[in-house]
Enzyme design. Structure first.
Site, PDB file in Angstrom:
ATOM      1  N   ILE A   1       5.152   2.483   6.335  1.00  0.00           N
ATOM      2  CA  ILE A   1       5.434   1.058   6.515  1.00  0.00           C
ATOM      3  C   ILE A   1       5.648   0.356   5.173  1.00  0.00           C
ATOM      4  O   ILE A   1       6.653  -0.346   4.998  1.00  0.00           O
ATOM      5  CB  ILE A   1       4.326   0.377   7.352  1.00  0.00           C
ATOM      6  CG1 ILE A   1       4.403   0.874   8.807  1.00  0.00           C
ATOM      7  CG2 ILE A   1       4.459  -1.144   7.301  1.00  0.00           C
ATOM      8  CD1 ILE A   1       3.294   0.364   9.705  1.00  0.00           C
TER       9      ILE A   1
ATOM     10  N   GLY B   1       0.812  -1.201   0.000  1.00  0.00           N
ATOM     11  CA  GLY B   1       0.000   0.000   0.000  1.00  0.00           C
ATOM     12  C   GLY B   1       0.845   1.249   0.000  1.00  0.00           C
ATOM     13  O   GLY B   1       1.981   1.271  -0.471  1.00  0.00           O
ATOM     14  N   ILE B   2       0.288   2.319   0.580  1.00  0.00           N
ATOM     15  CA  ILE B   2       0.959   3.606   0.600  1.00  0.00           C
ATOM     16  C   ILE B   2       1.324   3.976   2.031  1.00  0.00           C
ATOM     17  O   ILE B   2       0.653   3.562   2.978  1.00  0.00           O
ATOM     18  CB  ILE B   2       0.044   4.695  -0.016  1.00  0.00           C
ATOM     19  CG1 ILE B   2       0.821   5.997  -0.257  1.00  0.00           C
ATOM     20  CG2 ILE B   2      -1.165   4.962   0.869  1.00  0.00           C
ATOM     21  CD1 ILE B   2       0.038   7.024  -1.062  1.00  0.00           C
ATOM     22  N   GLY B   3       2.412   4.719   2.192  1.00  0.00           N
ATOM     23  CA  GLY B   3       2.778   5.209   3.514  1.00  0.00           C
ATOM     24  C   GLY B   3       4.123   4.709   3.982  1.00  0.00           C
ATOM     25  O   GLY B   3       4.858   4.025   3.256  1.00  0.00           O
TER      26      GLY B   3
ATOM     27  N   GLY C   1      -8.874  -2.458  -0.381  1.00  0.00           N
ATOM     28  CA  GLY C   1      -8.664  -3.851  -0.774  1.00  0.00           C
ATOM     29  C   GLY C   1      -8.066  -4.710   0.310  1.00  0.00           C
ATOM     30  O   GLY C   1      -7.593  -5.816   0.022  1.00  0.00           O
TER      31      GLY C   1
ATOM     32  N   GLU D   1      -2.921  -3.725  -5.599  1.00  0.00           N
ATOM     33  CA  GLU D   1      -4.060  -2.824  -5.728  1.00  0.00           C
ATOM     34  C   GLU D   1      -3.588  -1.459  -6.218  1.00  0.00           C
ATOM     35  O   GLU D   1      -4.177  -0.855  -7.102  1.00  0.00           O
ATOM     36  CB  GLU D   1      -4.732  -2.680  -4.363  1.00  0.00           C
ATOM     37  CG  GLU D   1      -5.815  -1.641  -4.284  1.00  0.00           C
ATOM     38  CD  GLU D   1      -6.378  -1.545  -2.885  1.00  0.00           C
ATOM     39  OE1 GLU D   1      -7.458  -2.130  -2.670  1.00  0.00           O
ATOM     40  OE2 GLU D   1      -5.759  -0.920  -1.997  1.00  0.00           O
TER      41      GLU D   1
END
Length: 446
Positions: free
Chosen positions: A226, A222-224, A343, A245
């Site tokens: 971590i 995902g984003i960010g 997702g 995703e």
């Protein structure tokens, strides 16, 4: 057919496009490729006396005033399937509400709602690349249910933006399937800088996860901070693949460094697969005219059954809070929505279903939150039980690995007692005794 003549025939002004919105209409747009020039003029609805318009969006990109300005109430109200950061305050007003969804079904479920209620999909509009010589536009960095709405909407209006990259997959729209076209202001749609920097905690979490990822795995990140840290910690891996995703800067960088090759994938071999891209200009330049990157309909990119066709499928998602049963609250604090399901559920399920796949849910062990007095206090994000009204995103039966900076808790197949002990072991040391005591009081531990 002369497609340029057809384009000229269907081209209208922004004001004319807004004029197509009538009372009671339902308008669909999509973030990441929002038709910004079109939406900037929604204030014209007030002057025209239009009422009862519903605007549905997902992954909102820009903080328009109509999301929270109550002078629009009854004229233009907003429904979102996933809140961006700036939507958290508007979400508390009567102007904006949320519709729960798994991202892969955000289009089909919403269209089902229209079917059972008899409400038409009045207008679908989004930004696209300029038309090519064969009459095709590209929806560029996004393919989140747009093919579904393009088929069902009474009117399809496209806003041309020269900053939209031309991509491959399910992103082509032909001029013959469009009702109207307008020229926008070519606003920039990519991030101005790289994703959020990774903290010390992120880096530790990233290393824990990376240590469990094998060569030849296929990634969903995902984003960010971590996910960025996970990508950075994968620099010594080989032949990774991407079926995600969201395609982000970290995954593109791994490709450029030769760590992502996609040649070991068992689905879409030699291709990077995503439903949308969100990153810097460097990443947008990478996907532009790149046949090695496929933006496919989110119902396929995020289907657990499709994801599971990738051997060694790896899913990395983040959450806000986990209780000792393993239930993850990832989109809301109590009843206050701050993002959306996205997702998370389907990618976690797909990774677990995959041959040798793994799903990771990551979070910092603590958070600074306001108490009843408005003071900031340190709170454990691993709790004995969630507070009343908490929205559960990922169920305890779907959780695989939970990761904090203090380690990894393996929950797949674990009993209630086993998972409670594992989760306490990765909580912040200051809260472990309290968690164990509360768990015994509640009968979770004996």
């Amino acid at each position: 057919m002369n497609y340029k003549e057809l384009l000229d025939k269907k081209t209208i002004t922004i004001e004319e496009a807004v004029g197509k919105i009538t009372s009671g209409a339902t308008i669909y747009t999509y973030g990441i490729a929002e038709p910004m020039a079109y939406m900037d003029q929604f204030h014209l609805l007030k002057d025209r006396g239009v009422k009862g318009v519903t605007h549905i969006n997902l992954l909102n990109l820009k903080p328009y005033d109509f999301y929270s300005d109550e002078t629009y109430d009854g004229i233009l109200n907003h429904v979102s399937g996933f809140y961006g950061n700036f939507m958290r305050d508007p979400a508390q007003t009567k102007m904006t509400t949320f519709y729960p969804n798994h991202l892969s079904k955000s289009g089909t479920d919403r269209l089902y709602y229209h079917e059972v209620t008899g409400k038409p999909v009045s207008i679908f509009t989004l930004s696209v690349s300029p038309m090519d010589k064969q009459g095709y536009f590209s929806t560029g960095p996004i393919c989140v249910a747009s093919p579904d709405y393009l088929k069902k909407a009474d009117l399809v209006i496209l806003e041309i933006n020269e900053n939209i990259p031309r991509t491959f997959g399910d992103t082509q729209v032909h001029i013959s399937d469009v009702d109207y076209v307008l020229y926008g202001n070519n606003e920039v749609m990519y991030l101005p800088s790289r994703n959020a920097a990774s903290s010390d905690e992120d880096i530790l979490i990233g290393k824990h996860i990376a240590d469990m990822i094998e060569d030849g795995s296929t990634l969903q990140l995902g984003i960010g901070g971590i996910p960025n840290a996970v990508a950075m910690a994968l620099k010594d891996k080989k032949d990774l693949g991407v079926h995600t995703e969201m395609l982000n800067d970290g995954l593109v960088q791994l490709y450029k460094e030769g760590i992502v090759t996609n040649r070991c994938k068992t689905l879409y071999k030699n291709k990077m697969v995503t439903s949308f891209t969100f990153g810097t200009k460097e990443t947008y330049d990478f996907i532009d005219d790149n046949v090695g990157v496929l933006h496919i309909n989110v119902r396929d990119s995020n289907s657990p059954f499709e994801l599971a066709k990738n051997h060694k499928m790896i899913s990395v998602n983040t959450t806000l809070q986990v209780d000792l049963f393993g239930q993850c609250s990832s989109e809301a604090i109590g009843t206050r929505h701050i993002s959306g399901t996205g997702g998370q559920v389907e990618t976690a399920q797909g990774a677990k279903m995959s041959k040798d796949g793994k799903s990771f849910i990551a979070l910092h062990s603590t958070a600074n939150v306001k108490n009843a007095s408005g003071e900031r206090v340190l709170k454990s994000t691993i709790v004995d039980v969630h507070p009343e009204g908490t929205v559960i995103t990922l169920s305890r039966a779907d959780v695989d690995y939970v990761v904090t900076e203090y380690g990894v808790a393996a929950l797949r197949g674990a009993s209630l007692i086993e998972r409670a002990k594992a989760l306490i072991s990765i909580a912040h040391p200051e809260f472990r005794d309290e968690l164990e005591e509360n768990a015994k009081k509640r009968g979770i531990l004996r």
